[in-house]
Design an enzyme around this catalytic site. Sequence first.
Site, PDB file in Angstrom:
ATOM      1  CG  PHE A   4      12.931 -28.390  39.087  1.00  0.00           C
ATOM      2  CD1 PHE A   4      12.973 -27.844  38.361  1.00  0.00           C
ATOM      3  CD2 PHE A   4      13.532 -28.051  40.873  1.00  0.00           C
ATOM      4  CE1 PHE A   4      13.705 -26.501  38.092  1.00  0.00           C
ATOM      5  CE2 PHE A   4      14.179 -26.789  40.843  1.00  0.00           C
ATOM      6  CZ  PHE A   4      14.090 -25.669  39.972  1.00  0.00           C
ATOM      7  CE  LYS A  52       9.861 -39.114  44.301  1.00  0.00           C
ATOM      8  NZ  LYS A  52       9.989 -37.421  43.918  1.00  0.00           N
ATOM      9  CD  GLU A  88       7.392 -33.616  43.661  1.00  0.00           C
ATOM     10  OE1 GLU A  88       8.111 -34.434  43.174  1.00  0.00           O
ATOM     11  OE2 GLU A  88       6.982 -33.067  44.576  1.00  0.00           O
ATOM     12  CB  SER A 127      16.481 -28.159  48.738  1.00  0.00           C
ATOM     13  OG  SER A 127      15.003 -28.975  49.082  1.00  0.00           O
ATOM     14  CB  CYS A 132      23.493 -27.739  42.065  1.00  0.00           C
ATOM     15  SG  CYS A 132      24.730 -28.866  41.019  1.00  0.00           S
ATOM     16  CD  GLU A 186      20.137 -23.764  44.982  1.00  0.00           C
ATOM     17  OE1 GLU A 186      19.700 -24.535  46.024  1.00  0.00           O
ATOM     18  OE2 GLU A 186      21.179 -24.455  44.449  1.00  0.00           O
TER      19      GLU A 186
HETATM   20  P1  NAD Z   1      13.270 -30.648  46.629  1.00  0.00           P
HETATM   21  O1  NAD Z   1      14.320 -30.809  47.368  1.00  0.00           O
HETATM   22  O2  NAD Z   1      12.548 -29.793  46.293  1.00  0.00           O
HETATM   23  O3  NAD Z   1      13.138 -31.977  45.430  1.00  0.00           O
HETATM   24  C1  NAD Z   1      14.188 -33.153  45.541  1.00  0.00           C
HETATM   25  C2  NAD Z   1      13.053 -34.459  45.495  1.00  0.00           C
HETATM   26  O4  NAD Z   1      13.192 -34.488  46.487  1.00  0.00           O
HETATM   27  C3  NAD Z   1      12.489 -34.112  44.680  1.00  0.00           C
HETATM   28  O5  NAD Z   1      11.610 -35.540  43.892  1.00  0.00           O
HETATM   29  C4  NAD Z   1      11.044 -34.320  45.651  1.00  0.00           C
HETATM   30  O6  NAD Z   1      10.258 -35.255  45.176  1.00  0.00           O
HETATM   31  C5  NAD Z   1      11.598 -34.659  47.031  1.00  0.00           C
HETATM   32  N1  NAD Z   1      10.854 -34.168  47.507  1.00  0.00           N
HETATM   33  C6  NAD Z   1      11.135 -32.986  47.744  1.00  0.00           C
HETATM   34  N2  NAD Z   1      10.309 -32.003  49.249  1.00  0.00           N
HETATM   35  C7  NAD Z   1      11.257 -33.262  50.080  1.00  0.00           C
HETATM   36  C8  NAD Z   1       9.878 -33.897  51.227  1.00  0.00           C
HETATM   37  N3  NAD Z   1       9.729 -33.395  51.933  1.00  0.00           N
HETATM   38  N4  NAD Z   1      10.959 -35.166  52.149  1.00  0.00           N
HETATM   39  C9  NAD Z   1      11.152 -35.622  51.107  1.00  0.00           C
HETATM   40  N5  NAD Z   1      10.960 -35.587  49.891  1.00  0.00           N
HETATM   41  C10 NAD Z   1      10.567 -34.874  49.058  1.00  0.00           C
HETATM   42  O7  NAD Z   1      14.915 -30.094  45.263  1.00  0.00           O
HETATM   43  P2  NAD Z   1      14.669 -29.443  44.082  1.00  0.00           P
HETATM   44  O8  NAD Z   1      13.431 -28.181  44.021  1.00  0.00           O
HETATM   45  O9  NAD Z   1      13.804 -29.959  43.112  1.00  0.00           O
HETATM   46  O10 NAD Z   1      15.842 -28.896  42.938  1.00  0.00           O
HETATM   47  C11 NAD Z   1      16.130 -28.195  43.015  1.00  0.00           C
HETATM   48  C12 NAD Z   1      17.599 -28.264  44.171  1.00  0.00           C
HETATM   49  O11 NAD Z   1      17.725 -29.543  43.817  1.00  0.00           O
HETATM   50  C13 NAD Z   1      18.495 -27.289  44.595  1.00  0.00           C
HETATM   51  O12 NAD Z   1      18.930 -26.350  46.136  1.00  0.00           O
HETATM   52  C14 NAD Z   1      19.834 -27.429  43.899  1.00  0.00           C
HETATM   53  O13 NAD Z   1      20.959 -27.171  43.969  1.00  0.00           O
HETATM   54  C15 NAD Z   1      19.770 -28.954  44.204  1.00  0.00           C
HETATM   55  N6  NAD Z   1      20.533 -29.963  43.403  1.00  0.00           N
HETATM   56  C16 NAD Z   1      21.756 -29.614  43.413  1.00  0.00           C
HETATM   57  C17 NAD Z   1      22.650 -31.150  43.109  1.00  0.00           C
HETATM   58  C18 NAD Z   1      24.306 -31.259  43.266  1.00  0.00           C
HETATM   59  O14 NAD Z   1      24.844 -31.740  42.919  1.00  0.00           O
HETATM   60  N7  NAD Z   1      24.328 -30.941  45.338  1.00  0.00           N
HETATM   61  C19 NAD Z   1      22.480 -30.810  41.532  1.00  0.00           C
HETATM   62  C20 NAD Z   1      21.243 -30.305  41.075  1.00  0.00           C
HETATM   63  C21 NAD Z   1      20.507 -29.663  42.216  1.00  0.00           C
END
Ligand code: NAD
Length: 497
Positions: free
Chosen positions: A163, A187, A190, A240, A295, A396
């Site tokens: 997000f 994808k 959401e 994450s 991140c 984090e």
């Molecule tokens: P998230 O892991 O909750 O969601 C990311 C994606 O995964 C979304 O599209 C979501 O629909 C999907 N998802 C969520 N739970 C899932 C599951 N159990 N099974 C399959 N798919 C699932 O992350 P977020 O809250 O949207 O984003 C924040 C996180 O992203 C932070 O931890 C941040 O550090 C990380 N991030 C990392 C980088 C990097 O380059 N390393 C860059 C941006 C963000």
Amino acid sequence: MTSDQEQLPEGAAIPTTARNYVGGWDNTSGKTHSIVNPATNEEFAEITYSTEDDVNAAVAQASEAFEEWRRTPPVERVQYLFDLRTELEDRKEDIAQALTREHGKTLGEARGEIQRGIENVEVAAGIPNMFREGSGVVEDVASGMDESAVRQPLGVFTAVTPFNFPAMIPLWFLPYAVATGNTFVLKPSEKVPLSSQIIFEAVDAVGFPDGVVNLVNGGVDTVNTLIEHEDVEGISFVGSTPVAQHIYETAAEYGKRVQAQGGAKNYAVVTESAKLDQTVPNVIGSVYGNAGQRCLANDVVVGVGDVYDDLREDLLSAVDDLTVGYGLDEDTDVAPLITGKSRDRVAEMIEDAVEEGADLIVDGRDFEHPDYPEGNFMGPALLEGVTTDMEIAQTEIFGPVLCLASADDLDDAIEMVNSTEYGNASTLYTERGGEARKYRYEVDAGNIGINVGVCAPMGFFHFGGRKGSFFGDLHAQGEDAVNFYTEKTIEIERYFS
Ligand code: NAD
């Protein structure tokens, strides 16, 4: 204050429904959910999740489109990217306006984000040249026998994105996947699907052949259908760490390529040679920009030796100058968090840190915006006396919180930096080359900044990340992206006539 919260500049347009794009705009039959503005908590758009049939239809379209697309010469494929760049440039302000409303970030941050996304379209447009690297011929490997390696695309790739950078991160993948001759299904998160809608309006205007670039909306079920699908060759993921690990393991189980970028815990170190008047605004931007939801945020800042007192004083004064507000308001520095739940989680982390012995010298938890009382705002917080054994020094935060710590010397500081499970990024503030070299050599993180608080690599370099911040071998962007999206076939040839 913005007089009309939803007022758009003249000519700007943002969608109010998030639809799928599968060889054209497509209606889905899944459940509909609201999209709310984090500054007001007012519903202003909606998203319909994909059913399993919708996902299967998208993969089928992408699969069907692959045979023709891979035969399209790379020099022709990239013509679509040149056009995509123009179409995105034309929609930059719309995307920025959508980003601020769906995510909360300031308009300045939103404009910067889309620019970084477009940069990847530009880099991927150079694929014909990048294809030469890693290919090549060696003549006479044996008498009269030549050997060569050629890059080939694999099929359907998917990207699942988070997000916090809703417009930029999809563009870390889409341009490279299609320029290399693969077809693609995005994808997006959401929580923030609207900027992707505008990106796909640009895709639609370009006129890619049907099925080359697709979009499916949805949550966990949609992701799982995609990674388990037999016609999906590989997955690019950003999110994450627990989900990144799940994606990595599941993709491996199903025999797919995977690159999974996870969460982070980044430290900055400020040495005695640092120029404080430039260092402090840079630290503030890293920690409080995007409301800390990035991140690459260095949310723990370590002052080395005698610099600590001056650093503390200057940080306090800079934090005092920050304006918390709606991202559409020009003077806003710290925008709202994505959800009320996120704000409560960050507030709890602060409370726990205080219980573990940190001093809360600036407390933003009670901040309430007079004009937007329903928004997910949190004022900047500053904790002092943070040590590596505290939970807040290892987890984090993803909120506007700076943890101040101290170290006797650079060796101590590096030990603190390396104490976490993550390895996404770290910054050293110094004017001494020897210190910078030691830092790069000894810090176990994939992106190192020297006097750069948000060390986000340009599109022609890969996006580093290691330990709990990355699962896989080949990273996003640059040459790694070309390697991720292609297979190298070896041909050994000789002729008898
Ligand atoms: P998230 O892991 O909750 O969601 C990311 C994606 O995964 C979304 O599209 C979501 O629909 C999907 N998802 C969520 N739970 C899932 C599951 N159990 N099974 C399959 N798919 C699932 O992350 P977020 O809250 O949207 O984003 C924040 C996180 O992203 C932070 O931890 C941040 O550090 C990380 N991030 C990392 C980088 C990097 O380059 N390393 C860059 C941006 C963000």
